[in-house]
Design an enzyme around this catalytic site. Sequence first.
Site, PDB file in Angstrom:
ATOM      1  CG  HIS A  27      -8.909   2.523  81.903  1.00  0.00           C
ATOM      2  ND1 HIS A  27      -7.841   1.735  81.522  1.00  0.00           N
ATOM      3  CD2 HIS A  27      -9.434   3.012  80.756  1.00  0.00           C
ATOM      4  CE1 HIS A  27      -7.716   1.754  80.205  1.00  0.00           C
ATOM      5  NE2 HIS A  27      -8.671   2.531  79.709  1.00  0.00           N
ATOM      6  CG  ASP A  62      -6.816   2.258  76.009  1.00  0.00           C
ATOM      7  OD1 ASP A  62      -7.406   2.733  76.993  1.00  0.00           O
ATOM      8  OD2 ASP A  62      -7.224   1.271  75.383  1.00  0.00           O
ATOM      9  CD  GLU A  66     -11.682   0.636  80.021  1.00  0.00           C
ATOM     10  OE1 GLU A  66     -12.471   1.087  79.178  1.00  0.00           O
ATOM     11  OE2 GLU A  66     -10.614   0.057  79.691  1.00  0.00           O
ATOM     12  CD  GLU A  67      -8.056  -1.497  78.089  1.00  0.00           C
ATOM     13  OE1 GLU A  67      -8.947  -2.020  77.384  1.00  0.00           O
ATOM     14  OE2 GLU A  67      -7.494  -0.434  77.783  1.00  0.00           O
ATOM     15  CG  ASP A 119     -10.645   5.191  78.113  1.00  0.00           C
ATOM     16  OD1 ASP A 119      -9.452   5.024  77.827  1.00  0.00           O
ATOM     17  OD2 ASP A 119     -11.468   4.259  78.183  1.00  0.00           O
ATOM     18  CG  HIS A 175      -6.937  -2.441  73.017  1.00  0.00           C
ATOM     19  ND1 HIS A 175      -8.173  -3.026  73.083  1.00  0.00           N
ATOM     20  CD2 HIS A 175      -6.947  -1.459  73.944  1.00  0.00           C
ATOM     21  CE1 HIS A 175      -8.901  -2.424  74.008  1.00  0.00           C
ATOM     22  NE2 HIS A 175      -8.168  -1.460  74.549  1.00  0.00           N
TER      23      HIS A 175
END
Length: 561
Positions: free
Chosen positions: A267, A279, A312-313, A344, A444
């Site tokens: 992603h 990420d 994706e998130e 990922d 994140h």
Amino acid sequence: MRSRTAAATAAAATAALALTTVTAGSAHANAPGDSPEFTESVTVDNVFGHLEQLQSIADANDGNRGAGTAGYEASAAYVEQTLQAAGYETTRQPFTFMYEVVNSTSLTEVSPDAREVEQAPMSYSQPTPQGGIEGALVAPTSAIGCEATAWDGVDLSGDSDIALVSRGECSFGQKAVTAGEAGAEAVIIYNNEEGELNGTLGGVEPTSAPATGITMAEGEALLAKMDNGTVTMSFALDKTMEQRETFNILTETSTGSDDDVVMLGAHLDSVHDGPGINDNGSGSAGILETAVQLAKVDELKNKVRFAFWGAEELGLLGSDHYVADLQANDPAALDSISSYLNFDMIGSPNYVVGVYDADESTYEAPVDVPAGSTAIEDVFTDYFDASGQPWVDSEFSGRSDYSAFINAGVPASGLFSGADGTKTAEEVEMFGGTAGITYDPNYHSVGDDLSNINTEALGIMSDAIAHATITLAEPVAPEEPGTEEPGDEESPEEPGDEESPEEPGDEESPQEPGDEPEIPEVVQTDGFGSDVAGGTALGGLLLAGMTAGAVVAIRRRSTMD
């Protein structure tokens, strides 16, 4: 119904793959496209260079590359330009999604202690009313709160009740819906392992309670206080939610059989809270550089497709859309994808070398594992074993973009360097790093920037991606001139060696009408799920282990009931 069968055992295939990795001096040991040479061509410096570009893009676009933002558009443009410069044609596959941005949020313990509580609102959570929600904490009879019966007998008669439930067994969305329908005005979900909890509800659910996540330690502390009396909390979540459009980027090699397609995906979007360099800039950069180098291989036996997923998130939206589109409009094209490899997070600062545990040797999978997935796992693990690289199993959880593929029965595997799990002492012995903290402390968050990348992990994982790609693609080695051994030349004809004249009746019979060779029907497609004139047919992936002059294959074929 499609079925996937093996034409040879996984053990035979992986044994051949191991020979490919460690055998020297074979006829094509140094041929372009062999695993050692191709793996060497995918350098960590080039992969890191792509990450530098993604960091610059985030810096120029409000610090993130989230779906529906200028940062994502610029990231996509960079990927497209890089692929096109390498000779690929790229396609954007658009889809709509719910864009959301948190304007402000807070979680406060009002009593018995007055304090702020660290929290992360769930993606797709409903906002709270203006001014927030203040009320007493309530807990279900079953800590996880998945079923309506878990709330039987629980007093939810207050003006504002806030549910406190544990992560585990069912989706965050189900927990939020169940709590909301039971009468809670908000829900706090606490982690069931060390580390922060950054989750998604998976989609907009009008009946769900506004939801946020906290650590396991915070959850346990609040539960202990509830044992001694009422705990009053305040939760406020002000956010913008609106429909927007984003897209996936798709490309594929110009050579290789359309009957055997291997697919790699990562992603491209980040969370909206940071640049998302690990990420998942790391996975995107890894497959991007692999694609660039694969374009230099003259001929492949099997086609390779690359996907850079959007959103994706926000709940695996891009990959879900891709698979759903094929299921609805071209199931034959979906059936042709017999292997999906997912990447990922491959550069975590406190990394492990994790391989999706398709054979469930360490973790019982919470999802169905499609047949053939174990053989793909072995492509990675045999490579690591042959090179002396330690590795660990990573739960085959479906928590990334391989979810839609495995739900459709497509065999899958992938690599993962760790996110919010905690590193063990045993893993420190294998990989170094620090025990007792998460694999990526900046997961994140705004701290997931270029400095968050462990280049050693990035190099290990990028090499493995390159090896798996070239192994499954099966490069066709060019014929080498002048390879005849002495004595291989044709002997000059001796007298009497001439062919005897044909006897009457020895002539080949003329071909009778209807004896023409049968021409197989070709289903034409553009490679992305639509039939077009002049296209080529997609087919099932050939998983192959190659030695010099030998191929052992695991092939998925389809039958219709």
